[in-house]
Design a protein around this motif. Sequence first.
Motif, PDB file in Angstrom:
ATOM      1  N   UNK A  75      65.544  23.304  46.073  1.00 46.59           N
ATOM      2  CA  UNK A  75      65.516  24.408  47.194  1.00 46.59           C
ATOM      3  C   UNK A  75      64.573  25.346  46.563  1.00 46.59           C
ATOM      4  N   UNK A  76      64.040  26.186  47.729  1.00 43.51           N
ATOM      5  CA  UNK A  76      63.086  27.100  47.286  1.00 43.51           C
ATOM      6  C   UNK A  76      63.189  27.673  46.151  1.00 43.51           C
ATOM      7  N   UNK A  77      61.978  28.097  45.196  1.00 44.01           N
ATOM      8  CA  UNK A  77      62.125  28.808  44.117  1.00 44.01           C
ATOM      9  C   UNK A  77      62.446  27.877  42.765  1.00 44.01           C
ATOM     10  N   UNK A  78      62.860  26.837  43.083  1.00 41.68           N
ATOM     11  CA  UNK A  78      63.195  25.996  42.009  1.00 41.68           C
ATOM     12  C   UNK A  78      62.087  24.993  41.370  1.00 41.68           C
ATOM     13  N   UNK A  79      62.351  24.371  40.158  1.00 41.35           N
ATOM     14  CA  UNK A  79      61.322  23.471  39.695  1.00 41.35           C
ATOM     15  C   UNK A  79      61.241  22.149  40.445  1.00 41.35           C
ATOM     16  N   UNK A  80      59.806  21.758  40.954  1.00 38.26           N
ATOM     17  CA  UNK A  80      59.706  20.569  41.423  1.00 38.26           C
ATOM     18  C   UNK A  80      59.777  19.341  40.308  1.00 38.26           C
ATOM     19  N   UNK A  81      60.391  18.302  40.886  1.00 45.25           N
ATOM     20  CA  UNK A  81      60.705  17.360  40.065  1.00 45.25           C
ATOM     21  C   UNK A  81      60.032  15.863  40.443  1.00 45.25           C
ATOM     22  N   UNK A  82      59.622  15.203  39.481  1.00 49.64           N
ATOM     23  CA  UNK A  82      59.134  13.969  40.034  1.00 49.64           C
ATOM     24  C   UNK A  82      59.333  13.038  38.614  1.00 49.64           C
ATOM     25  N   UNK A  83      58.853  11.787  38.489  1.00 55.59           N
ATOM     26  CA  UNK A  83      58.897  10.900  37.506  1.00 55.59           C
ATOM     27  C   UNK A  83      57.996  11.254  36.461  1.00 55.59           C
ATOM     28  N   UNK A  84      58.598  11.801  35.283  1.00 55.03           N
ATOM     29  CA  UNK A  84      57.916  11.966  34.207  1.00 55.03           C
ATOM     30  C   UNK A  84      57.081  13.388  34.218  1.00 55.03           C
TER      31      UNK A  84
END
Length: 121
Positions: A70-79
Amino acid sequence: MAVLTACSEQSAGDDPDGKHDRSSLPALIGEQIYACDDGYKYDADFLADGLTLDIARLPAEKPVRLSAPATGLTYVGHNLNVSISGSGALTMTRPDRKAVRCLRIRSEQAIGNSMKEGAGG
């Protein structure tokens, strides 16, 4: 007026800095360049939904795609996790390394208009 004229002369695939072919990344809505405390600069490309981020170390690292729930939350990826604050700061967190803090040094809209910003935001 001169800025608008210069932008209208570019084709849809042009990028003033030559980093992106707009026709191959049509969802690109904005780009920010960050200078980080690890001594590197990073290119952060925000895609159309605003919840997708491609980030790459400059000058030529392959981008890593991350997403936020969602807007304003942490972007998450592999490692890799990336959080962005409203003050122009970005923090990259990897499980095996110290967190890297960065400050925005430049921001561009996808239409080719650029707005230079100081490190303070």
